[in-house]
Design a protein around this motif. Structure first.
Motif, PDB file in Angstrom:
ATOM      1  N   LEU A 297       0.821  -1.206   0.000  1.00 27.57           N
ATOM      2  CA  LEU A 297       0.000   0.000   0.000  1.00 27.57           C
ATOM      3  C   LEU A 297       0.858   1.260   0.000  1.00 27.57           C
ATOM      4  O   LEU A 297       0.500   2.263  -0.623  1.00 27.57           O
ATOM      5  N   ARG A 298       1.993   1.231   0.685  1.00 29.35           N
ATOM      6  CA  ARG A 298       2.868   2.406   0.795  1.00 29.35           C
ATOM      7  C   ARG A 298       3.413   2.862  -0.555  1.00 29.35           C
ATOM      8  O   ARG A 298       3.753   4.043  -0.733  1.00 29.35           O
ATOM      9  N   ASP A 299       3.510   1.971  -1.531  1.00 30.70           N
ATOM     10  CA  ASP A 299       4.074   2.321  -2.832  1.00 30.70           C
ATOM     11  C   ASP A 299       3.045   2.915  -3.788  1.00 30.70           C
ATOM     12  O   ASP A 299       3.401   3.398  -4.869  1.00 30.70           O
ATOM     13  N   LEU A 300       1.763   2.849  -3.429  1.00 30.21           N
ATOM     14  CA  LEU A 300       0.717   3.281  -4.348  1.00 30.21           C
ATOM     15  C   LEU A 300       0.661   4.799  -4.469  1.00 30.21           C
ATOM     16  O   LEU A 300       0.727   5.523  -3.483  1.00 30.21           O
TER      17      LEU A 300
ATOM     18  N   GLN B 187       1.834   7.520   0.889  1.00 28.20           N
ATOM     19  CA  GLN B 187       3.242   7.755   1.187  1.00 28.20           C
ATOM     20  C   GLN B 187       3.404   8.786   2.292  1.00 28.20           C
ATOM     21  O   GLN B 187       4.424   8.804   2.978  1.00 28.20           O
ATOM     22  N   LYS B 188       2.386   9.629   2.486  1.00 24.02           N
ATOM     23  CA  LYS B 188       2.498  10.733   3.433  1.00 24.02           C
ATOM     24  C   LYS B 188       1.808  10.472   4.773  1.00 24.02           C
ATOM     25  O   LYS B 188       2.297  10.918   5.814  1.00 24.02           O
ATOM     26  N   ARG B 189       0.693   9.748   4.765  1.00 27.21           N
ATOM     27  CA  ARG B 189      -0.110   9.644   5.988  1.00 27.21           C
ATOM     28  C   ARG B 189       0.416   8.558   6.923  1.00 27.21           C
ATOM     29  O   ARG B 189       1.013   7.566   6.475  1.00 27.21           O
ATOM     30  N   PRO B 190       0.213   8.721   8.237  1.00 23.98           N
ATOM     31  CA  PRO B 190       0.538   7.630   9.164  1.00 23.98           C
ATOM     32  C   PRO B 190      -0.382   6.443   8.925  1.00 23.98           C
ATOM     33  O   PRO B 190      -1.566   6.619   8.610  1.00 23.98           O
ATOM     34  N   LEU B 191       0.149   5.250   9.067  1.00 23.50           N
ATOM     35  CA  LEU B 191      -0.644   4.030   8.932  1.00 23.50           C
ATOM     36  C   LEU B 191      -0.515   3.212  10.209  1.00 23.50           C
ATOM     37  O   LEU B 191       0.564   3.119  10.791  1.00 23.50           O
ATOM     38  N   PHE B 192      -1.606   2.624  10.621  1.00 26.49           N
ATOM     39  CA  PHE B 192      -1.619   1.761  11.800  1.00 26.49           C
ATOM     40  C   PHE B 192      -1.705   0.308  11.365  1.00 26.49           C
ATOM     41  O   PHE B 192      -2.371  -0.020  10.382  1.00 26.49           O
ATOM     42  N   PHE B 193      -1.046  -0.577  12.104  1.00 20.37           N
ATOM     43  CA  PHE B 193      -1.128  -2.001  11.812  1.00 20.37           C
ATOM     44  C   PHE B 193      -0.701  -2.800  13.041  1.00 20.37           C
ATOM     45  O   PHE B 193       0.043  -2.303  13.891  1.00 20.37           O
ATOM     46  N   PRO B 194      -1.180  -4.037  13.173  1.00 19.80           N
ATOM     47  CA  PRO B 194      -0.806  -4.870  14.320  1.00 19.80           C
ATOM     48  C   PRO B 194       0.506  -5.596  14.067  1.00 19.80           C
ATOM     49  O   PRO B 194       0.808  -5.990  12.937  1.00 19.80           O
ATOM     50  N   LEU B 195       1.291  -5.767  15.104  1.00 21.09           N
ATOM     51  CA  LEU B 195       2.524  -6.548  15.032  1.00 21.09           C
ATOM     52  C   LEU B 195       2.590  -7.481  16.225  1.00 21.09           C
ATOM     53  O   LEU B 195       2.291  -7.090  17.354  1.00 21.09           O
TER      54      LEU B 195
END
Length: 256
Positions: free
Chosen positions: A146-149, A229-237
């Motif tokens: 998603l980050r590359d889109l 590319q600019k916005r913060p993204l949340f995800f579980p780890l």
């Protein structure tokens, strides 16, 4: 190993011929241990051989944290981590080149920029539509996640959305209004792919902390070309995930 879904065609036989052992009864409510006939007791088993430590960790029960990844975090932590790891996606290339699973392909578009292949996910045994699950894998090999889109990828995403919906309607008679179509972040492998699941199926990873609806992704990119590319993204780890280690070393993993 996981129990396969109970099919409508086997339900009557299961209710008739299974062994029942009463566990609890209270007024109109009862709980039983049900032991079905052997031929209705099958389980789906996935084998990964040879399994890497990453595979082992993926299937272990671990403490999970919700991580906020900023644009700078991606550049300084996540991207170097991805580039330093030997994440093999040869199996993806085998599908794209029809060296494997060619007979399972439901739909394909050969265009090198907007093309993709659509095929059933291994999680779906194709026996019933309630747990329908397909994956669209893009042909382009330079889009990791998603980050590359960017906005230039909108035609690719719209093509996947439209043709994927059309193919599923034609093959399985499931309309678009009964589909959940999304991308994962973080993905389980770094080659862009889109998930198509039945709206009635709570598929693994379809929660809001990881799944991003494809229609929303398209709208966001149309409104802001560099949105992902600019916005913060949340995800579980998971606690022992190697990427979690990197975030912890950088002081970015929350203390929960």
């Amino acid at each position: 190993m996981e129990k396969t879904p109970i099919g409508h065609d086997s339900l009557a036989e299961m209710l008739k011929d299974s062994t029942l052992e009463l566990k609890m009864k209270n007024d109109i409510y009862s709980t039983y241990q049900l032991i079905p006939p052997a031929h209705l007791s099958d389980m789906k088993t996935t084998v990964i051989c040879p399994a890497t430590q990453k595979h082992v960790k993926k299937y272990q029960v671990q403490e999970t944290f919700l991580v906020e990844e900023t644009e700078e975090d991606y550049r300084s932590i996540t991207l170097p981590y991805i580039q330093s790891q030997s994440f093999s996606v040869q199996w993806v290339y085998n599908i794209l080149e029809k060296k494997a699973e060619a007979e399972r392909i439901i739909c394909e578009d050969p265009d090198p920029k907007t093309g993709f292949v659509l095929l059933p996910d291994f999680k779906w045994d194709m026996k019933q539509l309630d747990d329908l699950y397909l994956i669209a894998i893009v042909r382009s090999r330079d889009i990791k996640s998603l980050r590359d889109l960017r906005s230039e990828h909108v035609p690719l995403l719209e093509n996947i959305l439209r043709k994927g919906q059309e193919a599923i309607l034609k093959k399985f008679s499931v309309p678009a209004c009964k589909l959940r179509i999304y991308l994962h972040y973080q993905p389980s492998y770094y080659h862009l792919h889109v998930h198509f699941t039945s709206l009635s199926h709570d598929a693994p990873g379809c929660g809001v902390e990881r799944a991003h609806l494809l229609s929303d992704v398209i709208l966001n990119l149309k409104g802001s070309p560099m949105y992902y590319q600019k916005r913060p993204l949340f995800f579980p780890l998971q606690a022992d995930d190697n990427l979690a280690v990197k975030f912890r070393e950088a002081g970015k993993l929350p203390n929960c």
